[in-house]
Design a protein around this motif. Structure first.
Motif, mmCIF file in Angstrom:
data_model
loop_
_atom_site.group_PDB
_atom_site.id
_atom_site.type_symbol
_atom_site.label_atom_id
_atom_site.label_comp_id
_atom_site.label_asym_id
_atom_site.label_seq_id
_atom_site.Cartn_x
_atom_site.Cartn_y
_atom_site.Cartn_z
ATOM 1 N N GLU A 29 0.808 -1.213 0.000
ATOM 2 C CA GLU A 29 0.000 0.000 0.000
ATOM 3 C C GLU A 29 0.846 1.270 0.000
ATOM 4 O OE1 GLU A 29 -3.228 -0.075 -0.240
ATOM 5 O OE2 GLU A 29 -3.388 -2.256 -0.084
ATOM 6 N N GLN A 52 -0.693 9.775 3.561
ATOM 7 C CA GLN A 52 -0.854 8.394 4.014
ATOM 8 C C GLN A 52 -0.236 7.465 2.993
ATOM 9 O OE1 GLN A 52 -2.023 4.812 3.493
ATOM 10 N NE2 GLN A 52 -3.969 5.783 2.971
ATOM 11 N N ASP A 61 -3.339 4.880 7.805
ATOM 12 C CA ASP A 61 -4.151 4.031 6.937
ATOM 13 C C ASP A 61 -5.020 3.135 7.813
ATOM 14 O OD1 ASP A 61 -5.219 2.511 4.926
ATOM 15 O OD2 ASP A 61 -3.370 1.436 4.446
#
Length: 371
Positions: free
Chosen positions: A84, A97, A115
């Motif tokens: 991510e 983020q 997150d």
């Protein structure tokens, strides 16, 4: 799941109770997949199906988890999901983020940032149960709702406070508009959960609400969920209402979304001045979207299966989909997984879509290895 402890970076304070450790976990997936998309060219009135050939599927996901405890018993920790974190730049910038989350927990409750789920998502339970799939076919179809509400409306940095007492839990959350765009307000959320034990049958209930404004338009979102487990079965239902917008998950195909964004302001269904696209959502001057989802899963021995269905009732028509999975646990963290997803846009009324494709399928099959 096995986790590797890095002894060289694990810290232990022998003089007191404080301690800390760093863990590494991950998974690898290998198999085949077939994913259709609705391809549209700008200015072209008719779409066509594409990218539906079978191809290999390989993926690795790695997560670093750090935990610690103070002398006074205050727990703290952080984790970063490398899958991510993008190219690493968002992770390196503290104002964005990048797949990381940080928490501090004690008798006062838990404060989590980064997150993480907003209060609405914290409170609601999704309707995908048991075995997953390599390509997440059961959760990427157009009818699925991951209950994230307005999370990610801006930069995705969410701060949430939650506190549990007995069978109840309550959560508060916020996401800020760092760019301070005129007409936009921050996202604030509230969520409540209750766990009920009926003599071996566990029932979970959740209720959540988020409020915000985009382009001076209220986009409040609220939802509720109910789920239970009995004799190996897991069952759940959920409902969400989106004020004045269509959530991004209903637009599961990116090319469909791009075409719909252009068509929404030109087909007379909606006024162009009142239609705004942001974070893959369509914010409308007027018109709510409702979602209903239901799912069931079963696990017996090494076998597991699941099925879910969802529908978005939007101002441009109904969008629905079905997800199916089947799995077999090989033991030791390895499993065989099959997944299928079907998305149906046939009820959508947008100029230019009448003669084009309106349904698509995704399929995947292979092995998942958890470490």
């Amino acid at each position: 799941m096995k986790k590797i402890l890095f002894a060289s970076t694990a810290l232990v304070a022998f003089a007191g109770t404080a301690s800390a450790e760093i863990l590494l976990s991950g998974n690898a997936e290998l198999g085949l997949r077939s994913s259709e998309r609705l391809n549209f060219s700008q200015g072209q009135d008719e779409g066509y199906k594409g990218n539906d050939k079978v191809g290999f599927f390989t993926d690795i996901d790695v997560t670093f988890t750090m935990t610690g405890e103070t002398d006074g018993g205050l727990l703290f920790g952080a984790d970063i999901d490398l899958d991510e974190s993008g190219n690493g730049e968002p992770f390196e910038r503290p104002n964005e983020q990048g797949g990381e989350s940080i928490f501090i927990s004690g008798a006062f409750g838990t404060l989590t940032g980064g997150d993480t789920d907003g209060a609405l998502d914290f409170a609601l339970t999704e309707v995908a149960f048991n075995s997953g799939s390599l390509n997440d076919d059961e959760t990427i179809h157009a009818g699925y709702n991951d209950n994230d509400g307005l999370d990610g409306l801006y930069d995705g940095q969410v701060i949430r406070y939650d506190y549990s007492f007995g069978d109840f839990a309550v959560a508060l959350s916020a996401e800020l508009d760092d760019n301070d765009v005129e007409g936009n307000d921050e996202v604030y959320g509230l969520g409540v959960t209750y766990q009920l034990d009926l003599g071996g049958t566990n029932i979970g209930m959740g209720l959540g609400y988020q409020t915000a404004e985009v382009a001076d338009t209220d986009v409040d979102t609220w939802g509720a969920s109910l789920n239970g487990e009995l004799f190996g079965f897991a069952v759940g239902v959920s409902y969400m209402n989106y004020n004045n917008h269509v959530p991004g998950h209903a637009i599961a195909d990116s090319d469909f979304g791009s075409f719909a964004s252009e068509a929404l302001g030109t087909d007379g269904t909606l006024d162009e001045d009142n239609e705004v696209e942001q974070s893959n959502r369509f914010f409308l001057g007027d018109g709510d979207t409702e979602h209903f989802g239901i799912g069931v899963g079963y696990t017996g021995g090494a076998y597991s299966v699941s099925l879910n269905y969802g529908q978005y009732d939007t101002p441009i028509g109904d969008i629905d989909g079905i997800g199916l999975t089947a799995g077999y646990d090989l033991g030791g963290g390895a499993s065989v997984q099959f997944g299928y997803g079907h998305s149906d846009y046939s009820d959508v009324e947008i100029a230019g879509l009448d003669d084009g494709p309106d349904e698509l399928d995704t399929v995947s099959f292979g092995v998942r290895l958890d470490f």
